[in-house]
Write a protein that holds these residues in place. Structure first.
Motif, PDB file in Angstrom:
ATOM      1  N   ARG A   2       3.412   2.231  -2.627  1.00 57.40           N
ATOM      2  CA  ARG A   2       3.537   2.744  -1.266  1.00 57.40           C
ATOM      3  C   ARG A   2       2.639   1.977  -0.300  1.00 57.40           C
ATOM      4  O   ARG A   2       1.734   1.250  -0.710  1.00 57.40           O
ATOM      5  N   ASP A   3       2.883   2.185   0.974  1.00 54.80           N
ATOM      6  CA  ASP A   3       2.050   1.579   2.008  1.00 54.80           C
ATOM      7  C   ASP A   3       0.589   1.970   1.748  1.00 54.80           C
ATOM      8  O   ASP A   3       0.274   3.152   1.631  1.00 54.80           O
ATOM      9  N   PRO A   4      -0.327   0.986   1.644  1.00 54.30           N
ATOM     10  CA  PRO A   4      -1.726   1.313   1.317  1.00 54.30           C
ATOM     11  C   PRO A   4      -2.394   2.222   2.347  1.00 54.30           C
ATOM     12  O   PRO A   4      -3.295   2.986   1.996  1.00 54.30           O
ATOM     13  N   GLN A  63      -3.072 -10.263   6.311  1.00 55.52           N
ATOM     14  CA  GLN A  63      -1.800 -10.778   5.821  1.00 55.52           C
ATOM     15  C   GLN A  63      -0.783  -9.654   5.648  1.00 55.52           C
ATOM     16  O   GLN A  63       0.407  -9.819   5.961  1.00 55.52           O
ATOM     17  N   PHE A  64      -1.245  -8.505   5.181  1.00 52.40           N
ATOM     18  CA  PHE A  64      -0.336  -7.362   5.023  1.00 52.40           C
ATOM     19  C   PHE A  64       0.148  -6.876   6.387  1.00 52.40           C
ATOM     20  O   PHE A  64       1.340  -6.616   6.576  1.00 52.40           O
ATOM     21  N   ASP A  70       3.146  -8.086   0.534  1.00 53.10           N
ATOM     22  CA  ASP A  70       3.546  -6.686   0.429  1.00 53.10           C
ATOM     23  C   ASP A  70       2.364  -5.831  -0.026  1.00 53.10           C
ATOM     24  O   ASP A  70       1.240  -6.330  -0.146  1.00 53.10           O
ATOM     25  N   ALA A  71       2.618  -4.572  -0.306  1.00 58.07           N
ATOM     26  CA  ALA A  71       1.553  -3.641  -0.664  1.00 58.07           C
ATOM     27  C   ALA A  71       0.873  -3.995  -1.970  1.00 58.07           C
ATOM     28  O   ALA A  71      -0.238  -3.530  -2.243  1.00 58.07           O
ATOM     29  N   LYS A  74       1.680  -9.364  -3.033  1.00 59.06           N
ATOM     30  CA  LYS A  74       2.571 -10.475  -3.341  1.00 59.06           C
ATOM     31  C   LYS A  74       3.180 -11.022  -2.055  1.00 59.06           C
ATOM     32  O   LYS A  74       3.457 -10.269  -1.119  1.00 59.06           O
ATOM     33  N   PRO A  75       3.430 -12.335  -2.011  1.00 59.99           N
ATOM     34  CA  PRO A  75       3.999 -12.917  -0.792  1.00 59.99           C
ATOM     35  C   PRO A  75       5.424 -12.432  -0.570  1.00 59.99           C
ATOM     36  O   PRO A  75       6.211 -12.298  -1.511  1.00 59.99           O
ATOM     37  N   ARG A  76       5.696 -12.132   0.679  1.00 64.31           N
ATOM     38  CA  ARG A  76       7.063 -11.757   1.031  1.00 64.31           C
ATOM     39  C   ARG A  76       7.907 -13.019   1.149  1.00 64.31           C
ATOM     40  O   ARG A  76       7.414 -14.059   1.573  1.00 64.31           O
ATOM     41  N   PHE A  77       9.162 -12.941   0.793  1.00 63.52           N
ATOM     42  CA  PHE A  77      10.050 -14.105   0.858  1.00 63.52           C
ATOM     43  C   PHE A  77      10.305 -14.458   2.315  1.00 63.52           C
ATOM     44  O   PHE A  77      10.761 -13.641   3.109  1.00 63.52           O
TER      45      PHE A  77
END
Length: 315
Positions: A2-4, A63-64, A70-71, A74-77
């Motif tokens: 979930r969203d941190p 970055q988030f 992402d939460a 990991k890098p988003r595509f």
């Protein structure tokens, strides 16, 4: 995951202190040792820990917030910029060149709470439940306990020579403090490890004892020197005499030269502030004192001196 921000229950505008406070509260509540019969405790605690790991690192948090990761960190595509595809491979097999640390954002993965200036709050929490070290990936030392403050008032004469005074700390502990001779008024003495216990596996904090100097009715400090006023009779100033002078170490006799003016300052070496041969001096300022209620003979002498040999001290 979930969203941190939702996991920790904070807004996106939350400060680092807000995030840390929220994590402490949730981590202590959901630690598996606190809920041994709750099968969801481990999962919930891991989620809380991961959320804090991301938001406590200013770089990762940025970055988030920008949508770059992402939460889970990991890098988003975002297309194939920066990707290096192996020959003949399709888009699904594109190979991204990350650094040796396993992160596409520069450097090996840091320990828990490892953002710039961050402390290992994870071990802080675990220390409260038996002091076990966290699993791999969460490193660092647990934070120390809070510092405490106290204040002592030292009499001028003890302060000038150095003294030992007892102080009671907010923790309830009573200690003997060595006060250095001539320490600056208002300055604090740090007592290592005498503050609050961490309670979470870290070292105890320190005690900061502020020193206040009580004024003295006779002496006043002038740097490392001490000034004192000594009254002398008119005849002693005119003819010279030995007078008793108070010092920090007791009373001594001082020779007043004949013809001394009121306000003249005599110096006693090594009788000032300090100890072990490094003390300043005592500055003895002479103050001519006339007899209380007047003296007819003295008045007659003064008139004769005025009439026979006029003298104007102002030139």
């Amino acid at each position: 995951m979930r969203d941190p921000y939702d996991v920790l229950g904070v807004t996106r505008s939350a400060t680092s202190a807000d995030i840390k406070k929220a994590f402490r509260k949730l981590a202590k509540t959901w630690h598996p040792d606190q809920r041994p019969d709750d099968p969801k405790a481990k999962e919930r605690f891991a989620e809380i820990s991961s959320a804090y790991e991301l938001l406590s690192d200013e770089n990762k948090r940025g970055q988030f917030d920008r949508g770059e990761i992402d939460a889970e960190g990991k890098p988003r595509f975002r297309g194939f910029e920066g990707a290096s595809a192996r020959p003949g491979a399709g888009p699904r097999s594109a190979h991204f060149e990350f650094d040796a640390g396993g992160s596409p954002f520069g450097g090996a993965r840091r320990g828990f709470g490892g953002g710039a200036g961050g402390e290992d709050i994870f071990e802080d929490i675990l220390g409260a439940f038996g002091g076990r070290r966290p699993r791999a990936g969460f490193g660092g030392e647990p934070p120390r306990g809070e510092d405490v403050t106290a204040e002592i008032v030292v009499p001028f004469r003890e302060w000038a020579r150095g003294a030992k005074r007892r102080v009671r700390l907010p923790t309830g502990k009573e200690l003997e403090v060595s006060v250095p001779a001539g320490i600056e008024d208002g300055k604090s003495i740090r007592l290592k490890g005498q503050g609050q216990a961490s309670g979470l596996g870290g070292a105890p904090g320190d005690a900061l004892v502020r020193v206040r100097v009580a004024p003295d009715p006779q002496f006043r400090a002038e740097g490392r020197d001490v000034r004192v006023e000594v009254p002398v009779a008119l005849y002693e100033a005119v003819l010279g005499a030995k007078v008793r002078v108070p010092t920090l170490d007791g009373v001594v006799e001082l020779k007043v030269p004949a013809g001394s003016d009121g306000g003249r300052t005599l110096r006693l070496r090594g009788k000032g502030i300090g100890a072990d041969g490094s003390a300043g001096d005592l500055l003895v300022e002479l103050r001519i004192a006339l007899p209380p209620g007047g003296d007819p003979k003295l008045e007659e002498l003064a008139k004769r001196l005025r009439d026979e040999a006029p003298y104007d001290p102002r030139g």
